[in-house]
Each structure stands twice: as structure tokens, then as C-alpha cells.
Design an enzyme around this catalytic site. Structure first.
Site, short mmCIF file in Angstrom:
data_model
loop_
_atom_site.label_atom_id
_atom_site.label_comp_id
_atom_site.label_asym_id
_atom_site.label_seq_id
_atom_site.Cartn_x
_atom_site.Cartn_y
_atom_site.Cartn_z
N SER A 136 -2.48 -2.85 -1.49
CA SER A 136 -1.81 -2.74 -0.19
C SER A 136 -1.22 -4.09 0.13
CB SER A 136 -2.82 -2.34 0.90
OG SER A 136 -2.28 -2.51 2.19
N TYR A 149 -11.11 -3.15 5.12
CA TYR A 149 -9.89 -2.80 4.40
C TYR A 149 -9.21 -4.06 3.85
CZ TYR A 149 -5.55 -0.30 3.33
OH TYR A 149 -4.48 0.25 2.69
#
Length: 259
Positions: A136, A149
């Protein structure tokens, strides 16, 4: 790498980016596509669309990754491209529970470790192969509102870098996919950062197209949102200024959310 006549495995292939990858890869006429997902029904539906093999798989369990590789080998032969794409998101900071930290660690990082461990021997033996690890932009920058995350995606990028350096002489190529907002269920459930990410979000099909280009060019970082490269340069050029800017952005988001 050209995808024609190749054997491809995609985890998280039942929906979102994974599904888009399977559909786009099918246009390249590969020898076979293995669609792996925790949701077996979703995997089966995509596999039917692309004429591939569906495999139920919890990527956080190494034994299931091993079984996935064995199923792919049995059906199509040696794996040319393994797309370790499945991932999850959760909110919270260091106060998130140990159980939440462990789950996201297993899915967002260890699944890449398990995949590499399972397929590298066959790739090294024949002197060719390709690993695509979905991380990401949060793995290059950070994720406001979610320490688990941000940390696990940074770790995923670090692992991909290590694999690229270590196995280049073995004929194994590595790409790391780092998108910003993508119009998937994960974005819909992203909480306070959703409004920020939605403004420049891409469809999964656009991300898949960027992946095909990136693999063709054998690029390490695949950045569907080109602006991410600029953000990374700003971060590297003046980390303190970047951190101050991100802190201001976080405060603005919280103030807006509270209105």
C-alpha cells in the site's frame, strides 16, 4: 515478464484488486490462473469467469499457502507469477488488542513470507519466477488512524525489497504494488481517512492495468497513483517537515469529522 502461457496464482482473488487482477491477467492468455480467497464461493465465481482453478485459502495460515501452491502445481505445473495480494485493515493505535495486531501481522506480512517460502525453491531451481506483493502507499508513507495497517504495510514493502535484492541473481523478479485509495470494500470501511482517499481513488481495473504494465517492465515499485512517488520524495528529502505536515493533516481530518 510476458504473461502469455504463464501459470499465475492470485490470493484475495475473489474481490477487489485481486478479482481485477485475475480478470485482466486472463486477457493475456496465461496457461492457468489460480484464484485463492478466504471466501471460497467468491473465488469459484471468479475462477469460472477466467477459466481457472478456485482454492479456498486463509493466507495467514502457512499450511494453507503450501496447499495452495501444491494445488496450483498439480493443476498447471510450476508457478510463474505468485501474486500475494490478500490483505486486511483495522483501525487503532498501539492500544489495539494483541489479537488485532497478530491477525493483521499474519495476513499483511507473514502471508508474503509464507508465499515466498513456498514458491522460491521451484523458481530458483529453474532460474525464473515472479513475485508480486501487494502492500500500500501506507507502506511507503503512513496511515492516519491505523498503526497496525501502517506498520504491517511498511513491513511488507521491506520484505519485498529484501527479496528483490537477495534473489535477483536467481532469476526471480519482485514487484511491490503500493496504491493509494482504490474503490473496494476496504475503502468503504476506512473510517476517517475515507474522504481523503476517495478524492483521488482509482477503480480496481485501473490498478490491474498498472500491474500488467509494471510486470511487463519488471518495475519494483508499481504505483498506480503517480503522485505517491512525489510524496515519497518529499518524505525522504525532509522527514521532519513531512511529519509536521502529516500531523496537521491528521488534525484537520479530526476537526472535520467532529463538525
Amino acid at each position: 515478464m510476458q504473461l502469455s502461457d504463464k501459470v499465475i496464482v492470485v490470493t484475495g482473488g475473489g474481490d477487489g484488486i485481486g478479482k481485477a487482477l485475475c480478470l485482466r491477467f486472463a486477457q493475456e492468455k496465461p496457461r492457468g490462473i489460480v484464484v485463492a480467497d478466504l471466501d471460497e464461493a467468491a473465488a469459484a465465481k471468479v475462477a469460472e469467469e477466467v477459466g481457472g482453478l478456485a482454492v479456498a485459502c486463509d493466507v495467514g495460515q502457512e499450511s494453507q499457502i503450501v496447499q495452495l501452491v501444491e494445488a496450483a502445481n498439480a493443476k498447471y505445473g510450476a508457478i510463474d507469477l505468485f501474486c500475494s495480494n490478500a490483505g486486511i485493515a483495522t483501525g487503532g493505535g498501539v492500544d489495539a488488542s494483541n489479537e488485532e495486531w497478530q491477525l493483521i501481522w499474519d495476513v499483511n506480512l507473514m502471508s508474503h513470507v509464507y508465499a515466498a517460502r513456498a514458491v522460491l525453491p521451484q523458481m530458483i531451481e529453474r532460474g525464473s519466477g515472479y513475485l508480486l506483493n501487494t502492500a500500500s502507499a501506507a507502506g511507503l508513507l503512513t496511515q492516519i488512524g491505523s498503526a497496525p495497517y501502517a506498520v504491517t504495510k511498511h513491513a511488507a514493502v521491506a520484505l519485498a525489497e529484501w527479496l528483490a535484492v537477495t534473489h535477483a541473481d536467481d532469476g526471480v523478479k519482485v514487484s511491490c504494488l503500493c496504491p493509494l485509495g482504490v474503490r473496494t470494500k476496504m475503502l468503504e470501511n476506512s473510517g476517517e481517512v475515507r474522504a481523503l482517499l476517495e478524492s483521488d481513488s482509482l477503480g480496481p481495473d485501473e490498478v490491474a492495468e498498472a500491474v500488467v504494465r509494471g510486470i511487463d517492465e519488471e518495475k519494483f515499485l508499481i504505483l498506480p497513483h503517480e503522485v505517491v512517488a512525489t510524496y515519497v520524495q518529499h518524505k525522504a528529502g525532509d522527514p521532519d517537515r513531512w511529519l509536521r505536515g502529516m500531523s496537521r493533516l491528521r488534525k484537520t481530518m479530526l476537526d472535520t469529522a467532529g463538525d
